[in-house]
Design a protein around this motif. Structure first.
Motif, PDB file in Angstrom:
ATOM      1  N   UNK A 524       0.853  -1.192   0.000  1.00 34.41           N
ATOM      2  CA  UNK A 524       0.000   0.000   0.000  1.00 34.41           C
ATOM      3  C   UNK A 524       0.884   1.235   0.000  1.00 34.41           C
ATOM      4  N   UNK A 525       0.286   2.358  -0.322  1.00 39.95           N
ATOM      5  CA  UNK A 525       1.054   3.601  -0.364  1.00 39.95           C
ATOM      6  C   UNK A 525       0.146   4.792  -0.107  1.00 39.95           C
ATOM      7  N   UNK A 526       0.757   5.874   0.296  1.00 44.30           N
ATOM      8  CA  UNK A 526       0.020   7.088   0.638  1.00 44.30           C
ATOM      9  C   UNK A 526      -0.342   7.872  -0.614  1.00 44.30           C
ATOM     10  N   UNK A 527      -1.303   8.753  -0.461  1.00 40.31           N
ATOM     11  CA  UNK A 527      -1.656   9.651  -1.562  1.00 40.31           C
ATOM     12  C   UNK A 527      -0.477  10.570  -1.882  1.00 40.31           C
ATOM     13  N   UNK A 528      -0.406  10.962  -3.141  1.00 41.27           N
ATOM     14  CA  UNK A 528       0.569  11.962  -3.525  1.00 41.27           C
ATOM     15  C   UNK A 528       1.955  11.457  -3.828  1.00 41.27           C
ATOM     16  N   UNK A 529       2.195  10.139  -3.689  1.00 37.46           N
ATOM     17  CA  UNK A 529       3.531   9.628  -4.004  1.00 37.46           C
ATOM     18  C   UNK A 529       3.727   9.626  -5.517  1.00 37.46           C
ATOM     19  N   UNK A 530       4.962   9.513  -5.942  1.00 38.99           N
ATOM     20  CA  UNK A 530       5.277   9.556  -7.368  1.00 38.99           C
ATOM     21  C   UNK A 530       5.037   8.195  -8.016  1.00 38.99           C
ATOM     22  N   UNK A 531       5.003   8.205  -9.337  1.00 33.80           N
ATOM     23  CA  UNK A 531       4.862   6.956 -10.076  1.00 33.80           C
ATOM     24  C   UNK A 531       6.049   6.034  -9.803  1.00 33.80           C
ATOM     25  N   UNK A 532       7.230   6.626  -9.599  1.00 33.59           N
ATOM     26  CA  UNK A 532       8.400   5.826  -9.282  1.00 33.59           C
ATOM     27  C   UNK A 532       8.268   5.114  -7.944  1.00 33.59           C
ATOM     28  N   UNK A 533       7.715   5.809  -6.973  1.00 36.75           N
ATOM     29  CA  UNK A 533       7.516   5.187  -5.661  1.00 36.75           C
ATOM     30  C   UNK A 533       6.485   4.068  -5.736  1.00 36.75           C
ATOM     31  N   UNK A 534       5.445   4.264  -6.524  1.00 38.33           N
ATOM     32  CA  UNK A 534       4.447   3.204  -6.714  1.00 38.33           C
ATOM     33  C   UNK A 534       5.084   2.006  -7.407  1.00 38.33           C
ATOM     34  N   UNK A 535       5.933   2.285  -8.399  1.00 38.91           N
ATOM     35  CA  UNK A 535       6.623   1.196  -9.099  1.00 38.91           C
ATOM     36  C   UNK A 535       7.503   0.402  -8.142  1.00 38.91           C
ATOM     37  N   UNK A 536       8.109   1.075  -7.186  1.00 39.77           N
ATOM     38  CA  UNK A 536       8.919   0.387  -6.187  1.00 39.77           C
ATOM     39  C   UNK A 536       8.089  -0.557  -5.340  1.00 39.77           C
ATOM     40  N   UNK A 537       6.895  -0.117  -4.975  1.00 42.05           N
ATOM     41  CA  UNK A 537       5.983  -0.983  -4.213  1.00 42.05           C
ATOM     42  C   UNK A 537       5.585  -2.209  -5.043  1.00 42.05           C
ATOM     43  N   UNK A 538       5.314  -1.966  -6.313  1.00 45.52           N
ATOM     44  CA  UNK A 538       4.932  -3.072  -7.196  1.00 45.52           C
ATOM     45  C   UNK A 538       6.085  -4.049  -7.367  1.00 45.52           C
ATOM     46  N   UNK A 539       7.302  -3.534  -7.437  1.00 49.47           N
ATOM     47  CA  UNK A 539       8.470  -4.408  -7.544  1.00 49.47           C
ATOM     48  C   UNK A 539       8.562  -5.331  -6.321  1.00 49.47           C
TER      49      UNK A 539
END
Length: 613
Positions: A524-539
């Motif tokens: 999960x991740x907080x609102x407002x994070x970057x696409x790169x940070x989301x990609x890190x979570x997905x990784x």
């Protein structure tokens, strides 16, 4: 009438015969020149029972931040409420599926936190749609989508970990307000119409004769329309002294007649009642009649297909479609308008709950593995349960209908003994046995007592794995390593009666028939994070997917609780049934209207599901 075709004026919506066949080419989305005009949508509106809807993201009422366009206080209060979110045509249970990430990393979204200073944008929320109240409304929407070749999505509650209820620039059929419920103490299937095909007619006659001899054609049943949620279905069943095999979500907000059923639909009653009660009847059918004719708790379904037909499907008519709709994936073969479920007499239930605390990581992994190893025996005894692992604790609760106090103690003694054996390693535990007069009383308690924080209104992606008895007995330590790393959870909703049903009795992934538990890992991740940070979570999610796949390559995943990144998704979600499901989809959806992420046939489309190869 076994099939109803709602005929619309040629001028307004065009005929199905003239609809485009999506053998190749692309669907039209909002903003393209091909998108229908306001006048054309007005013609559609004249054909349906309700004004057209214009869905917006769930936080949109809070914008502009200096002068909110709606009741932002209500949005804040309802943000994590599954029933509030499902009441909005544009809201998804996980708001990340309302957003859209462009190839350049730009994110189109609408955040609840207005102080982030980013604009509220439409993201992946459909832009216009039909508020369906009748099958005729759905038929009108289907015909319109075909005539203008526009991208169509179907939404009831928006409970979906793969984002299949959303679609950027799409047209939505919203079934949430189709709320009719009918209770019938003497429900019987509609019989198949006369047919000139000897084999099909012999199939039907054999089934009818077996039913006549076994007295199995009459059910005490509840028929729920497409928008009914489980808390509403449970209320209706309880009013008649009955209970149902349905979702055990705390707020009851999951839909009872949509993706839950079509994706497989697990329940806290599954180990006791399985996916079919009359097992002998299932095997008799399999012996006498070619092809799967198993009996599930869903005994009849009505569905609108892309050809405009409104079909009543069961084991006697359109049995192939009935087979596919039970586990072959949602929004793939048509749009369900109602489901008839068998019900059961209310029974008392016993809940067993446990919490264990640990301070040592090594012991924690040992505790997780040891507990997993004990689960097969519990499902054999009819227990269903849910467990959550944290760094230093395990919480677990399970229920069993109609079990005696003596049987509870005997069944749970191995777990109690195991926990006691770990006290010398610093494990402390508390166990509580709580009786409830009825299944409904337990469901009510769950609704009032269970904290649902983190389930709704959170940016979330998850992966699941269906683990067999052999895996739990022989590879429990390896599984424990992964679950400890991801601080995962498990749903003990298989085994028992589920494993006694013919794997080919429904379109459901056959892996379910060998499974004991479903394990889950999430990010999960907080609102407002970057696409790169989301990609890190997905990784990170992909690491757990790869680890679990390497450990259990022949296992599968629960289609309704999984990710867009599962390995070999055709096999993972559908197993050996995929080829047959594809044939059935092509038969009943010749216009290729219904396509969802990782759904049957979606491998013929691009990533955005807008263009066929």
């Amino acid at each position: 009438m076994l099939a109803t075709i709602f005929t619309l004026s040629l001028f307004a919506l065009g005929s199905l015969a003239g609809a485009p066949f999506n053998s190749t080419g692309c669907l039209c989305t909002y903003g393209q020149p091909c998108w229908p005009t306001a006048d054309q949508f007005a013609e559609l509106e004249s054909q349906v029972s309700q004004p057209l809807i214009y869905p917006v993201p769930s936080a949109s009422a809070c914008y502009p931040a200096n002068d909110p366009s709606g009741n932002c206080t209500q949005v804040v209060q309802g943000w994590t409420d599954g029933n509030w979110r499902s009441s909005l045509p544009g809201a998804m249970e996980e708001p990340n599926f309302e957003s859209f990430i462009f190839k350049n990393g730009t994110i189109s979204a609408c955040c609840l936190n207005t102080s982030l200073g980013v604009p509220c944008e439409q993201g992946s929320v459909p832009v216009i749609g039909v508020d369906a109240r009748t099958p005729q409304d759905i038929q009108a929407a289907v015909s319109f989508a075909l005539r203008y070749n526009i991208k169509l999505v179907v939404k009831n509650t928006g409970h979906d970990y793969l984002g299949r209820s959303a679609g950027r620039g799409s047209f939505v059929v919203w079934t949430h307000k189709m709320k009719n419920i009918t209770y019938d103490t003497k429900f019987t299937h509609k019989e198949h119409p006369p047919t000139k095909h000897t084999r099909v007619r012999l199939h039907v006659l054999l089934v009818l004769e077996l039913d006549r001899l076994m007295g199995a054609t009459v059910f005490t049943a509840l028929t729920v329309d497409a928008g009914v949620q489980w808390h509403e279905a449970y209320d209706a069943a309880n009013q008649n002294g009955r209970m149902m095999v349905g979702a055990a979500c705390p707020d009851g907000s999951i839909g009872a007649a949509g993706g839950w059923l079509q994706g497989g639909g697990h329940s806290a009653l599954s180990p006791t009642y399985g996916l079919g009660k009359e097992l002998a009847r299932t095997y008799l059918y399999s012996f006498f009649i070619p092809g799967p004719t198993g009996v599930d708790n869903a005994v009849q379904i009505t569905v609108v297909t892309s050809t405009g037909d409104h079909l009543t499907v069961n084991n006697y008519q359109y049995p192939d479609l009935f087979w596919a709709l039970r586990g072959g994936g949602g929004s793939t073969y048509g749009i369900i308008t109602s489901v008839t479920y068998r019900t059961y007499q209310q029974l008392p239930v016993v809940m067993y709950s446990m919490q264990a605390n640990v301070t040592n990581a090594t012991v924690m992994k040992e505790l997780i593995g040891g507990m997993l190893r004990l689960l097969p025996n519990l499902t054999d005894d009819g227990w269903a349960g849910y467990g959550q692992f944290k760094n230093t604790s395990i919480t677990y609760a399970s229920v069993n209908p109609g079990i005696s106090t003596a049987a509870v103690n005997a069944s749970m003694q191995p777990l109690a003994d195991y926990l006691l054996s770990l006290e010398s390693k610093g494990v402390s535990s508390v166990m509580v046995i709580t009786p409830f007069d009825t299944w409904y009383a337990w469901i009510t308690w769950v609704k009032q007592s269970v904290d649902t924080t983190g389930e709704d209104g959170v940016n979330l992606m998850t992966t699941s794995r269906l683990l067999s008895r052999d895996t739990l007995v022989n590879q429990y330590a390896d599984v424990a390593e992964i679950l400890y790393d991801c601080q995962g959870s498990f749903n003990m909703v298989a085994g028992g009666k589920v494993s006694q049903v013919d794997p080919d009795s429904a379109g459901l992934n056959p892996t379910w028939r060998n499974a004991i538990v479903e394990t889950l890992c999430s990010v999960s991740w907080a609102e407002g994070v970057t696409a790169g940070e989301i990609a890190g979570k997905i990784d990170q999610l992909k690491v757990w997917i790869n680890d679990m796949y390497a450990l259990t390559p022949q296992a599968g995943a629960y289609f309704n609780e999984a990710s867009l990144f599962e390995i070999d998704w055709q096999y993972t979600f559908f197993g050996s049934h995929y080829a047959r499901l594809k044939e059935i989809k092509d038969k009943y959806d010749p216009y290729r209207l219904f396509v969802v992420a990782e759904g049957v046939g979606s491998d013929e489309w691009n990533e955005e599901l807008t263009c066929r190869w």
